[in-house]
Design a protein around this motif. Structure first.
Motif, PDB file in Angstrom:
ATOM      1  N   SER A 225      -4.772-124.762 -14.138  1.00  0.00           N
ATOM      2  CA  SER A 225      -3.442-125.351 -13.925  1.00  0.00           C
ATOM      3  C   SER A 225      -2.317-124.446 -14.413  1.00  0.00           C
ATOM      4  N   GLY A 226      -2.693-123.406 -15.168  1.00  0.00           N
ATOM      5  CA  GLY A 226      -1.693-122.503 -15.738  1.00  0.00           C
ATOM      6  C   GLY A 226      -1.451-122.774 -17.214  1.00  0.00           C
ATOM      7  N   ALA A 227      -2.164-123.749 -17.770  1.00  0.00           N
ATOM      8  CA  ALA A 227      -1.860-124.238 -19.124  1.00  0.00           C
ATOM      9  C   ALA A 227      -1.687-123.111 -20.153  1.00  0.00           C
ATOM     10  N   ILE A 228      -2.710-122.283 -20.322  1.00  0.00           N
ATOM     11  CA  ILE A 228      -2.658-121.270 -21.389  1.00  0.00           C
ATOM     12  C   ILE A 228      -1.591-120.220 -21.065  1.00  0.00           C
ATOM     13  N   ALA A 229      -1.638-119.690 -19.851  1.00  0.00           N
ATOM     14  CA  ALA A 229      -0.705-118.625 -19.471  1.00  0.00           C
ATOM     15  C   ALA A 229       0.745-119.086 -19.600  1.00  0.00           C
ATOM     16  N   LEU A 230       1.031-120.290 -19.128  1.00  0.00           N
ATOM     17  CA  LEU A 230       2.411-120.778 -19.145  1.00  0.00           C
ATOM     18  C   LEU A 230       2.863-121.111 -20.568  1.00  0.00           C
TER      19      LEU A 230
ATOM     20  N   ARG B 217      -6.848-129.554 -21.907  1.00  0.00           N
ATOM     21  CA  ARG B 217      -7.362-130.326 -23.038  1.00  0.00           C
ATOM     22  C   ARG B 217      -6.593-130.017 -24.323  1.00  0.00           C
ATOM     23  N   PRO B 218      -6.532-130.988 -25.236  1.00  0.00           N
ATOM     24  CA  PRO B 218      -5.845-130.731 -26.515  1.00  0.00           C
ATOM     25  C   PRO B 218      -6.485-129.585 -27.291  1.00  0.00           C
ATOM     26  N   GLU B 219      -7.803-129.433 -27.203  1.00  0.00           N
ATOM     27  CA  GLU B 219      -8.449-128.351 -27.973  1.00  0.00           C
ATOM     28  C   GLU B 219      -8.023-126.964 -27.474  1.00  0.00           C
ATOM     29  N   THR B 220      -7.630-126.893 -26.209  1.00  0.00           N
ATOM     30  CA  THR B 220      -7.199-125.610 -25.655  1.00  0.00           C
ATOM     31  C   THR B 220      -5.845-125.184 -26.240  1.00  0.00           C
ATOM     32  N   GLU B 221      -5.118-126.148 -26.810  1.00  0.00           N
ATOM     33  CA  GLU B 221      -3.864-125.788 -27.483  1.00  0.00           C
ATOM     34  C   GLU B 221      -4.151-124.852 -28.666  1.00  0.00           C
ATOM     35  N   ILE B 222      -5.350-124.962 -29.243  1.00  0.00           N
ATOM     36  CA  ILE B 222      -5.718-124.088 -30.372  1.00  0.00           C
ATOM     37  C   ILE B 222      -5.951-122.654 -29.872  1.00  0.00           C
ATOM     38  N   VAL B 223      -6.438-122.514 -28.656  1.00  0.00           N
ATOM     39  CA  VAL B 223      -6.590-121.181 -28.048  1.00  0.00           C
ATOM     40  C   VAL B 223      -5.217-120.501 -28.012  1.00  0.00           C
TER      41      VAL B 223
ATOM     42  N   GLY C  85     -13.246-131.181 -35.451  1.00  0.00           N
ATOM     43  CA  GLY C  85     -14.139-130.453 -36.354  1.00  0.00           C
ATOM     44  C   GLY C  85     -15.156-129.577 -35.635  1.00  0.00           C
ATOM     45  N   VAL C  86     -15.069-129.500 -34.317  1.00  0.00           N
ATOM     46  CA  VAL C  86     -16.010-128.679 -33.542  1.00  0.00           C
ATOM     47  C   VAL C  86     -15.540-127.218 -33.544  1.00  0.00           C
ATOM     48  N   GLU C  87     -16.469-126.286 -33.784  1.00  0.00           N
ATOM     49  CA  GLU C  87     -16.125-124.852 -33.715  1.00  0.00           C
ATOM     50  C   GLU C  87     -15.772-124.539 -32.264  1.00  0.00           C
ATOM     51  N   ARG C  88     -14.508-124.235 -31.994  1.00  0.00           N
ATOM     52  CA  ARG C  88     -14.009-124.290 -30.617  1.00  0.00           C
ATOM     53  C   ARG C  88     -13.446-122.974 -30.098  1.00  0.00           C
ATOM     54  N   VAL C  89     -12.953-122.124 -30.996  1.00  0.00           N
ATOM     55  CA  VAL C  89     -12.286-120.898 -30.529  1.00  0.00           C
ATOM     56  C   VAL C  89     -12.847-119.704 -31.310  1.00  0.00           C
ATOM     57  N   VAL C  90     -13.219-118.655 -30.566  1.00  0.00           N
ATOM     58  CA  VAL C  90     -13.734-117.437 -31.187  1.00  0.00           C
ATOM     59  C   VAL C  90     -12.758-116.306 -30.841  1.00  0.00           C
ATOM     60  N   GLU C  91     -12.422-115.493 -31.838  1.00  0.00           N
ATOM     61  CA  GLU C  91     -11.471-114.402 -31.597  1.00  0.00           C
ATOM     62  C   GLU C  91     -11.928-113.141 -32.316  1.00  0.00           C
ATOM     63  N   GLY C  92     -11.424-112.021 -31.862  1.00  0.00           N
ATOM     64  CA  GLY C  92     -11.680-110.760 -32.538  1.00  0.00           C
ATOM     65  C   GLY C  92     -10.655-109.729 -32.104  1.00  0.00           C
TER      66      GLY C  92
END
Ligand SMILES: C[S@@+](CC[C@H](N)C(=O)[O-])C[C@H]1O[C@@H](n2cnc3c(N)ncnc32)[C@H](O)[C@@H]1O
Length: 260
Positions: free
Chosen positions: A119-124, A90-96, A251-258
């Motif tokens: 599919s490997g999207a984030i890792a690749l 998904r396009p929103e996962t590009e923000i991850v 505009g959806v709160e989509r990614v949380v990090e710490g």
């Protein structure tokens, strides 16, 4: 039939099938068949359309995701092979990926784990954009892993892909990243989701389990609409600092990090 005529037919049939963006989908489908881009299509509208396009149109009419019908989908700088073995990236996962890259910017040769690699999207994408990173992707789905391996090979990206789960996060990492299953139920959602692996979409408690078990300097999690505040509290309670929520383009709160 010319591309111009096929566009009219495809848009009408996709609209009648309830597809949200019938014109764009018709353009992408015909551009794919014609071996061109959406804009290239308009430069050559009187060309005869090759056979086979109606089969693809029929699949999209049945609300199969466009990415599965086309067999490939763009994600960050990559074009990934996509089929029903794994979730459509998904396009929103590009923000991850963007947030993950920011958190490892100052780490040399970071050790990175992607939990639920699909599919490997984030890792690749991480390996593509941080060549010195040592990236591992795990999944419980052997189908997803097979697709991720095909993608790694097609793209020539050296990522370790293995069967595994949340417990792998305890190994000790510079970064753990995950887009886990977080949809409560598919009831009332777009019919396209029924074509994707249910176990990739529907799930609860993954954010909490990963946060509780991870031994990592940085953690980046994709969350569903309305989940960010709770997940941010979970990270803070587990001792993460600089807990931050990033919104997606809708505009959806989509990614949380710490970090810690
Ligand atoms: C939402 S998909 C994300 C796929 C990919 N990372 C992406 O962002 O497009 C979630 C993935 O987690 C996997 N999964 C589900 N339960 C898991 C578990 N306990 N351990 C590891 N992976 C799991 C699913 O098979 C699926 O591939």
């Amino acid at each position: 039939m010319t591309l111009r005529e096929a566009l009219v037919v495809a848009e009408r049939r996709l609209g009648a099938a309830g597809v949200e963006t019938p014109r764009v989908d018709a353009e992408l489908l015909l551009a794919h068949v014609a071996g061109t881009t959406r804009s290239g299509l308009y430069a050559d509208l009187e060309r005869e359309v090759d056979g086979g396009w109606e089969g693809l149109l029929a699949r999209r009419e049945r609300r199969e995701p466009l990415a599965y019908v086309l067999g490939e989908w763009g994600f960050r700088r990559l074009v990934l092979k996509t089929d029903a073995r794994a979730l459509v990236p998904r396009p929103e996962t590009e923000i991850v990926v963007e947030r993950a890259l920011a958190l490892i910017a100052d780490v040399d040769s970071p050790r990175v784990l992607d939990v639920g690699v699909g599919s490997g999207a984030i890792a690749l994408a991480l390996k593509d954009e941080r060549a010195d990173a040592d990236v591992v992707g795990v999944d419980v789905s052997l189908d997803a892993l097979a697709l991720a391996r095909e993608n790694a090979q097609l793209l020539g990206l050296d990522v370790e892909l293995r069967e595994g789960g949340l417990e792998d996060a305890a190994e000790g990492w510079d970064l753990v990243v995950s887009n886990p299953p977080y949809v409560e139920s598919l009831a009332g959602l777009q019919p396209e989701l029924e074509h994707e692996p249910t176990a990739a979409l529907v799930g609860a408690g993954y954010h909490e389990s990963i946060t509780a078990g991870a031994r990592t300097a940085a953690l980046v999690l994709e969350v569903g609409a309305g989940q960010a505040a709770d997940v941010a509290r979970v990270l803070a309670a587990a001792g993460y600092r600089d807990v931050t929520v990033t919104r997606d383009l809708a505009g959806v709160e989509r990614v949380v990090e710490g970090v810690r």
